[in-house]
Design an enzyme around this catalytic site. Structure first.
Site, PDB file in Angstrom:
ATOM      1  N   GLU A 216      28.542  35.213  51.173  1.00 36.08           N
ATOM      2  CA  GLU A 216      27.227  34.574  51.238  1.00 36.08           C
ATOM      3  C   GLU A 216      27.309  33.125  50.764  1.00 36.08           C
ATOM      4  O   GLU A 216      26.790  32.206  51.408  1.00 36.08           O
ATOM      5  CB  GLU A 216      26.226  35.326  50.340  1.00 36.08           C
ATOM      6  CG  GLU A 216      25.871  36.724  50.793  1.00 36.08           C
ATOM      7  CD  GLU A 216      26.813  37.797  50.260  1.00 36.08           C
ATOM      8  OE1 GLU A 216      27.967  37.460  49.890  1.00 36.08           O
ATOM      9  OE2 GLU A 216      26.397  38.970  50.224  1.00 36.08           O
TER      10      GLU A 216
ATOM     11  N   GLU B  16      24.678  46.650  37.292  1.00 38.42           N
ATOM     12  CA  GLU B  16      26.064  46.422  37.706  1.00 38.42           C
ATOM     13  C   GLU B  16      26.986  46.795  36.542  1.00 38.42           C
ATOM     14  O   GLU B  16      28.131  47.185  36.742  1.00 38.42           O
ATOM     15  CB  GLU B  16      26.272  44.956  38.126  1.00 38.42           C
ATOM     16  CG  GLU B  16      27.475  44.765  39.035  1.00 38.42           C
ATOM     17  CD  GLU B  16      27.537  43.393  39.697  1.00 38.42           C
ATOM     18  OE1 GLU B  16      27.420  43.308  40.930  1.00 38.42           O
ATOM     19  OE2 GLU B  16      27.721  42.390  38.971  1.00 38.42           O
TER      20      GLU B  16
ATOM     21  N   HIS C  54      -2.275  45.915  37.532  1.00 39.10           N
ATOM     22  CA  HIS C  54      -3.158  46.143  38.684  1.00 39.10           C
ATOM     23  C   HIS C  54      -2.379  46.649  39.880  1.00 39.10           C
ATOM     24  O   HIS C  54      -2.828  46.537  41.017  1.00 39.10           O
ATOM     25  CB  HIS C  54      -3.906  44.846  39.004  1.00 39.10           C
ATOM     26  CG  HIS C  54      -4.732  44.399  37.845  1.00 39.10           C
ATOM     27  ND1 HIS C  54      -6.030  44.835  37.650  1.00 39.10           N
ATOM     28  CD2 HIS C  54      -4.426  43.626  36.772  1.00 39.10           C
ATOM     29  CE1 HIS C  54      -6.496  44.318  36.523  1.00 39.10           C
ATOM     30  NE2 HIS C  54      -5.538  43.583  35.964  1.00 39.10           N
TER      31      HIS C  54
ATOM     32  N   LYS D 153      31.286  45.299  51.197  1.00 39.36           N
ATOM     33  CA  LYS D 153      31.837  43.990  51.576  1.00 39.36           C
ATOM     34  C   LYS D 153      32.919  44.157  52.637  1.00 39.36           C
ATOM     35  O   LYS D 153      32.968  43.429  53.629  1.00 39.36           O
ATOM     36  CB  LYS D 153      32.476  43.306  50.359  1.00 39.36           C
ATOM     37  CG  LYS D 153      31.503  42.779  49.324  1.00 39.36           C
ATOM     38  CD  LYS D 153      32.276  42.021  48.242  1.00 39.36           C
ATOM     39  CE  LYS D 153      31.420  41.679  47.052  1.00 39.36           C
ATOM     40  NZ  LYS D 153      32.154  41.060  45.950  1.00 39.36           N
TER      41      LYS D 153
ATOM     42  N   LYS E 249      32.277  32.232  41.025  1.00 42.35           N
ATOM     43  CA  LYS E 249      33.437  32.480  40.170  1.00 42.35           C
ATOM     44  C   LYS E 249      34.713  32.516  41.021  1.00 42.35           C
ATOM     45  O   LYS E 249      35.696  31.878  40.712  1.00 42.35           O
ATOM     46  CB  LYS E 249      33.223  33.815  39.436  1.00 42.35           C
ATOM     47  CG  LYS E 249      34.328  34.169  38.480  1.00 42.35           C
ATOM     48  CD  LYS E 249      33.957  35.403  37.664  1.00 42.35           C
ATOM     49  CE  LYS E 249      35.175  35.941  36.938  1.00 42.35           C
ATOM     50  NZ  LYS E 249      34.878  37.106  36.120  1.00 42.35           N
TER      51      LYS E 249
ATOM     52  N   GLY F  23      30.629  37.752  35.970  1.00 44.62           N
ATOM     53  CA  GLY F  23      29.578  37.024  36.697  1.00 44.62           C
ATOM     54  C   GLY F  23      28.201  37.224  36.088  1.00 44.62           C
ATOM     55  O   GLY F  23      27.446  36.278  35.887  1.00 44.62           O
ATOM     56  N   ARG F  24      27.872  38.474  35.757  1.00 40.18           N
ATOM     57  CA  ARG F  24      26.521  38.760  35.236  1.00 40.18           C
ATOM     58  C   ARG F  24      26.371  38.366  33.771  1.00 40.18           C
ATOM     59  O   ARG F  24      25.297  38.548  33.197  1.00 40.18           O
ATOM     60  CB  ARG F  24      26.188  40.237  35.451  1.00 40.18           C
ATOM     61  CG  ARG F  24      27.225  41.198  34.903  1.00 40.18           C
ATOM     62  CD  ARG F  24      27.000  42.619  35.438  1.00 40.18           C
ATOM     63  NE  ARG F  24      28.017  43.569  34.998  1.00 40.18           N
ATOM     64  CZ  ARG F  24      29.155  43.798  35.632  1.00 40.18           C
ATOM     65  NH1 ARG F  24      29.452  43.089  36.725  1.00 40.18           N
ATOM     66  NH2 ARG F  24      30.010  44.684  35.184  1.00 40.18           N
TER      67      ARG F  24
END
Ligand code: F6P
Length: 546
Positions: free
Chosen positions: A217, A359, A390, A510, A211, A273-274
């Site tokens: 990253e 978030e 399990h 950050k 965005k 973003g999410r």
């Protein structure tokens, strides 16, 4: 923009009433609730946009529901829903509208942001994505050496990765199997190295999804992608235009990176973003399943939006799920929610939901900036069934914590294989039954269990769960499911009076990382001004590395 003052949550009459009501019902067992009400299993259900929700196995009575619905009314949920859909700037700390619902609005709709209708722009981007996807999928769009592009690597992180990965995995059945899709997110170089190690650069398309187009990253991986491609294709800079496209709101940074903005797919600051997997961030999804599949997914989102916007709260799936979540979190003190899809294709759905829910609702102050004195967003986690059975289900069944569960299942399988699907579904139903009703001391004894073993084999039961049942995992069903959780998160955010749409909590780390990077990279021993632990770790790392 200041938040309109509203009565504190804990001062609301319905909240206080819920508190006294909780004292009366906290020890009621689901065994009794079901025994006393033969119609409970049919009554405490709701259906919307073709999704069926059974919420009867939650520790609620009719009165609980009544009070929770009253809470929603007192919180002005209806007004808040209208404000979001209308495009009001409800993300007050970033002064932004919250309009992921506009991404799936029908062509003729009008939704104004700063006086401008955004719907035509939204449709123009989907059309541009469709024509690009068609050209790549048909082989018309070729790489710089003339080879067809068969590999797609989406580089992005957070909302620019989790939605695309989840949707690709979820819709793999519908994807073009002649193409390979990879997703690189981590700044750990292993992620990139493993993603490209067996790929032919001449057949590879990179989608740089960000965005902001400034995320550490993503930009680091994008530069590594650029270097890798150029090194494999004879350092021919002109190859970039054929092998790199961008999805972003930041045309300037896209241009600076060297991607022609004609090959950029835009979105807007009013898409969080999410909440962006159905925007151009879904380009990899469209490349995988085609434009029709992507449009079907948008249609699913839209159907759930309409359900949420128009259905009375007592039959409204996201509202009911949101309120039940508040009940578990703030009254029973549940700290987590397990999301358990009994559908292998949804294996990344819990990870996707972690960003969406945590978030959004991991907040400690209200919209007006005062500290909350109640719990907000719980921890979401999960794995597909039956695998989890399990592994961690032991703790859900017999541990000391209350873990509300969302079971998600589909009536039809996409891969009919002998008895597999009936077995899978039998396990869904068995788990919710076991969690709710357990096995009493008397039942265990009656089975002839030796006395010393009896306590170990008792299941208390009374463990709450929702069961979400849909027909079949299609692109449309996926859209509905994601929108269901988006609106559930919204409902809870309104009740908790928090801003579900900012994420200031990710900033500090950050900033500190940016400060530490040069301290790791400098050739000379840096002067460190951190705490003694951090200083020591940095020194140790520098020593070990060399
Ligand atoms: O660090 C958190 C975050 O800002 C998320 O909210 C977002 O989805 C992610 O980073 C990626 O951001 P971008 O798409 O701008 O690279």
């Amino acid at each position: 923009m200041a938040a309109a003052t509203q009565p504190a949550l804990t001062e609301r009459p319905s909240w206080r009433a819920l508190h006294s009501h909780f004292e009366q019902v906290r020890n009621l067992h689901l065994r009794k609730l079901f025994a006393d009400d033969p119609a409970r299993g049919e009554r405490m259900t709701a259906e919307g946009a073709g999704i069926f929700l059974d919420y009867s196995k939650n520790r609620i009575t009719g009165e609980t529901l009544h009070l929770l619905l009253e809470l929603a009314e007192e919180a002005g949920l209806r007004t808040h829903i209208d404000a979001m859909f209308r495009g009001d700037k409800i993300n007050i700390t970033e002064k932004r509208a919250v309009l992921h619902t506009a991404l799936r609005a029908p062509a003729g709709a009008s939704i104004l942001v700063d006086g401008e209708n955004v719907v035509p722009e939204v449709h123009a981007v989907v059309d541009k994505m469709a024509s690009f996807s068609e050209r790549v999928r048909s082989g018309e769009w070729k790489g710089s050496t003339g080879k067809r592009l068969r590999n797609v690597i989406n580089i992005g992180i957070g909302g620019s990765d989790l939605g695309p990965v989840m949707a690709y995995e979820a819709l793999r059945h519908y994807s073009d199997r002649a193409m390979t899709f990879r997703f690189v997110s981590n700044v750990d170089g292993t992620d990139f190295a493993e993603a490209v190690q067996d790929l032919d650069a001449a057949e590879t398309l990179f989608i740089i999804s960000s965005k902001t187009f400034t995320t550490l990253e993503t930009m680091t991986n994008a530069h590594s992608g650029r270097q890798w491609l150029l090194s494999k294709l004879g350092n021919d800079e002109s190859a970039i235009a054929k092998h790199f496209v961008a999805v972003s709101t930041n045309a300037k940074e896209v241009g600076k990176f060297g991607i022609d903005t004609a090959n950029m797919f835009g979105f807007w600051d009013w898409v969080g973003g999410r909440y962006s997997m159905d925007s151009a961030i879904g380009l990899s999804t469209m490349l995988a399943v085609g434009a029709d599949g992507f449009r079907a997914m948008l249609d699913g989102f839209r159907q759930m939006d309409e359900h949420f916007r128009t259905t009375p709260f007592d039959r409204n799936l996201p509202v009911l799920m949101g309120l039940l979540g508040v009940w578990h979190t703030d009254f029973f003190g549940a700290q987590t929610v397990a999301v358990l899809p009994y559908e292998q294709y949804l294996k990344r759905f819990p990870a996707y939901l972690q960003q969406l829910t945590m978030e959004s609702n991991g907040k400690h102050v209200t919209l007006s900036g005062t500290a909350v004195d109640y719990a907000t967003g719980p921890v979401y986690w999960g794995e597909p069934g039956t695998n989890g059975q399990h592994s961690f289900y032991q703790l859900i069944h017999q541990g000391t914590r209350l873990i509300p569960c969302d079971f998600i299942a589909f009536a039809k399988t996409l891969n009919p294989l002998g008895r597999h699907h009936d077995m899978l579904m039998a396990n869904v139903f068995a788990q919710t039954e076991a969690l709710a009703f357990g096995k009493t001391l008397e039942q265990v004894r009656a089975e002839g269990t030796p006395d010393w073993l009896v306590p170990h084999r008792v299941f208390e039961g009374n463990r709450p769960s929702n069961t979400i049942l849909a027909d079949e995992l299609t692109p449309q069903a996926l859209g509905k499911l994601v929108a269901l959780y988006e609106h559930c998160v919204f409902t809870q955010g309104v009740i908790w009076q928090i801003n579900s749409f900012d994420q200031w909590g990710v900033e500090l780390g950050k900033v500190l990382a940016q400060r530490i990077i040069p301290e790791l990279e400098s050739a000379a021993e840096p002067t460190l001004g951190h705490d003694t632990s951090t200083n020591n770790l940095i020194r140790r790392y520098r020593k070990l590395r060399s």
